[in-house]
Design a protein around this motif. Sequence first.
Motif, PDB file in Angstrom:
ATOM      1  N   VAL A  66       0.699  -1.190  -0.001  1.00  0.00           N
ATOM      2  CA  VAL A  66       0.028  -0.095   0.028  1.00  0.00           C
ATOM      3  C   VAL A  66       0.751   1.355   0.009  1.00  0.00           C
ATOM      4  CG1 VAL A  66      -1.583   1.141   1.616  1.00  0.00           C
ATOM      5  CG2 VAL A  66      -2.169  -1.047   0.941  1.00  0.00           C
ATOM      6  N   ALA A  67       1.922   1.301   0.779  1.00  0.00           N
ATOM      7  CA  ALA A  67       2.864   2.251   0.717  1.00  0.00           C
ATOM      8  C   ALA A  67       3.449   2.855  -0.618  1.00  0.00           C
ATOM      9  CB  ALA A  67       4.096   2.212   1.639  1.00  0.00           C
ATOM     10  N   LYS A  68       4.022   1.379  -1.315  1.00  0.00           N
ATOM     11  CA  LYS A  68       4.476   1.559  -2.610  1.00  0.00           C
ATOM     12  C   LYS A  68       3.274   2.187  -3.559  1.00  0.00           C
ATOM     13  CE  LYS A  68       6.644  -0.785  -6.654  1.00  0.00           C
ATOM     14  NZ  LYS A  68       6.416   0.362  -7.443  1.00  0.00           N
ATOM     15  N   LEU A  69       2.188   1.718  -3.408  1.00  0.00           N
ATOM     16  CA  LEU A  69       1.169   2.066  -4.414  1.00  0.00           C
ATOM     17  C   LEU A  69       0.682   3.591  -4.066  1.00  0.00           C
ATOM     18  CD1 LEU A  69      -1.605  -0.893  -4.219  1.00  0.00           C
ATOM     19  CD2 LEU A  69       0.058  -0.165  -6.224  1.00  0.00           C
ATOM     20  N   GLU A  70       0.677   3.924  -2.811  1.00  0.00           N
ATOM     21  CA  GLU A  70       0.576   5.503  -2.368  1.00  0.00           C
ATOM     22  C   GLU A  70       1.778   6.334  -3.263  1.00  0.00           C
ATOM     23  OE1 GLU A  70      -0.524   8.101   1.519  1.00  0.00           O
ATOM     24  OE2 GLU A  70       0.791   6.417   1.572  1.00  0.00           O
ATOM     25  N   GLN A  71       2.917   6.002  -3.032  1.00  0.00           N
ATOM     26  CA  GLN A  71       4.191   6.583  -3.648  1.00  0.00           C
ATOM     27  C   GLN A  71       3.957   6.676  -4.948  1.00  0.00           C
ATOM     28  OE1 GLN A  71       7.726   4.659  -2.609  1.00  0.00           O
ATOM     29  NE2 GLN A  71       8.755   5.900  -4.012  1.00  0.00           N
ATOM     30  N   ASP A  72       3.328   5.481  -5.740  1.00  0.00           N
ATOM     31  CA  ASP A  72       3.114   5.612  -7.237  1.00  0.00           C
ATOM     32  C   ASP A  72       2.083   6.403  -7.540  1.00  0.00           C
ATOM     33  OD1 ASP A  72       5.599   3.969  -7.292  1.00  0.00           O
ATOM     34  OD2 ASP A  72       4.318   2.050  -7.699  1.00  0.00           O
ATOM     35  N   GLY A  73       1.226   6.963  -6.647  1.00  0.00           N
ATOM     36  CA  GLY A  73      -0.075   7.527  -6.902  1.00  0.00           C
ATOM     37  C   GLY A  73      -1.323   7.074  -7.435  1.00  0.00           C
ATOM     38  N   LEU A  74      -1.141   5.709  -7.090  1.00  0.00           N
ATOM     39  CA  LEU A  74      -2.436   4.831  -7.405  1.00  0.00           C
ATOM     40  C   LEU A  74      -3.438   4.755  -6.240  1.00  0.00           C
ATOM     41  CD1 LEU A  74      -0.496   2.067  -9.256  1.00  0.00           C
ATOM     42  CD2 LEU A  74      -1.639   3.935 -10.274  1.00  0.00           C
ATOM     43  N   VAL A  75      -2.816   4.884  -5.092  1.00  0.00           N
ATOM     44  CA  VAL A  75      -3.734   4.719  -3.841  1.00  0.00           C
ATOM     45  C   VAL A  75      -3.550   6.015  -2.993  1.00  0.00           C
ATOM     46  CG1 VAL A  75      -4.192   3.533  -1.726  1.00  0.00           C
ATOM     47  CG2 VAL A  75      -3.823   2.314  -3.842  1.00  0.00           C
ATOM     48  N   ARG A  76      -4.693   6.625  -2.237  1.00  0.00           N
ATOM     49  CA  ARG A  76      -4.624   7.374  -1.429  1.00  0.00           C
ATOM     50  C   ARG A  76      -5.004   7.126  -0.005  1.00  0.00           C
ATOM     51  NH1 ARG A  76      -8.063  10.509  -4.810  1.00  0.00           N
ATOM     52  NH2 ARG A  76     -10.140  10.045  -4.128  1.00  0.00           N
ATOM     53  N   ARG A  77      -4.375   7.736   1.012  1.00  0.00           N
ATOM     54  CA  ARG A  77      -4.910   7.469   2.638  1.00  0.00           C
ATOM     55  C   ARG A  77      -5.578   8.686   2.819  1.00  0.00           C
ATOM     56  NH1 ARG A  77      -0.842   3.684   5.430  1.00  0.00           N
ATOM     57  NH2 ARG A  77       0.629   3.280   3.695  1.00  0.00           N
ATOM     58  N   PRO A  93      -7.471   9.033  -8.990  1.00  0.00           N
ATOM     59  CA  PRO A  93      -7.895   8.942 -10.515  1.00  0.00           C
ATOM     60  C   PRO A  93      -6.908   7.836 -11.144  1.00  0.00           C
ATOM     61  CG  PRO A  93      -8.235  11.101  -9.573  1.00  0.00           C
ATOM     62  CD  PRO A  93      -7.409  10.316  -8.408  1.00  0.00           C
ATOM     63  N   ALA A  94      -5.512   7.937 -10.880  1.00  0.00           N
ATOM     64  CA  ALA A  94      -4.487   7.250 -11.700  1.00  0.00           C
ATOM     65  C   ALA A  94      -4.829   5.808 -11.497  1.00  0.00           C
ATOM     66  CB  ALA A  94      -3.156   7.498 -11.396  1.00  0.00           C
ATOM     67  N   GLY A  95      -4.998   5.486 -10.171  1.00  0.00           N
ATOM     68  CA  GLY A  95      -5.562   4.062  -9.868  1.00  0.00           C
ATOM     69  C   GLY A  95      -6.797   3.416 -10.485  1.00  0.00           C
ATOM     70  N   GLN A  96      -7.556   4.396 -10.626  1.00  0.00           N
ATOM     71  CA  GLN A  96      -8.876   4.243 -11.551  1.00  0.00           C
ATOM     72  C   GLN A  96      -8.913   3.935 -12.860  1.00  0.00           C
ATOM     73  OE1 GLN A  96     -11.364   7.526 -10.393  1.00  0.00           O
ATOM     74  NE2 GLN A  96     -12.056   6.568  -8.296  1.00  0.00           N
ATOM     75  N   ARG A  97      -7.631   4.730 -13.341  1.00  0.00           N
ATOM     76  CA  ARG A  97      -7.430   4.475 -14.973  1.00  0.00           C
ATOM     77  C   ARG A  97      -6.757   3.124 -15.147  1.00  0.00           C
ATOM     78  NH1 ARG A  97      -6.257   9.849 -14.347  1.00  0.00           N
ATOM     79  NH2 ARG A  97      -4.128   9.778 -14.131  1.00  0.00           N
ATOM     80  N   VAL A  98      -5.881   2.936 -14.182  1.00  0.00           N
ATOM     81  CA  VAL A  98      -5.378   1.386 -14.198  1.00  0.00           C
ATOM     82  C   VAL A  98      -6.304   0.471 -14.252  1.00  0.00           C
ATOM     83  CG1 VAL A  98      -3.894  -0.243 -13.118  1.00  0.00           C
ATOM     84  CG2 VAL A  98      -3.050   2.163 -13.421  1.00  0.00           C
ATOM     85  N   VAL A  99      -7.141   0.151 -13.545  1.00  0.00           N
ATOM     86  CA  VAL A  99      -8.218  -0.630 -13.334  1.00  0.00           C
ATOM     87  C   VAL A  99      -9.033  -0.685 -14.615  1.00  0.00           C
ATOM     88  CG1 VAL A  99     -10.366  -1.376 -12.152  1.00  0.00           C
ATOM     89  CG2 VAL A  99      -8.243  -0.609 -10.805  1.00  0.00           C
TER      90      VAL A  99
END
Length: 142
Positions: A66-77, A93-99
């Motif tokens: 989750v920390a890596k996904l947050e760092q990559d801008g795909l997940v937020r806390r 929004p970037a994570g939503q675009r990937v999905v």
Amino acid sequence: MTEVDTERLTRVIVDFNTIFIRLPSVQRFNFSTLSVLHTLSRSGPLRLTDLLATEQLKQPALTSLVAKLEQDGLVRRRPDPADGRAILLSLTPAGQRVVRSRHTNRVAKLTQLVDQLTDAERAVLAGSIDVLARLTELAEDA
């Protein structure tokens, strides 16, 4: 009662999933990353403890992911409005675009495969969609 060869059904589902999961995609992510992204996409904001219940990872590994996904801008806390001490995880929004892009890509690849079926096979497959959806519901409720 109609008999179902659950042994064969299991093998077929596993074989199909093995191929379907590996359908080529524009973006490459490992299985755990994709699983977290898709879970957050389907289930909305979740606490890390809720993700632990759905993912096949131990807490330290999931926390790191989750920390890596947050760092990559795909997940937020963000703080959980129901409990200020807890954190909710959600897709950016970037994570939503990937999905979305992976889903679109998979639909296109699966369409190519389905187009190779006979009309009779497509009819059986179409009739199976609701049954598979129901099996998914039963599994989620169990």
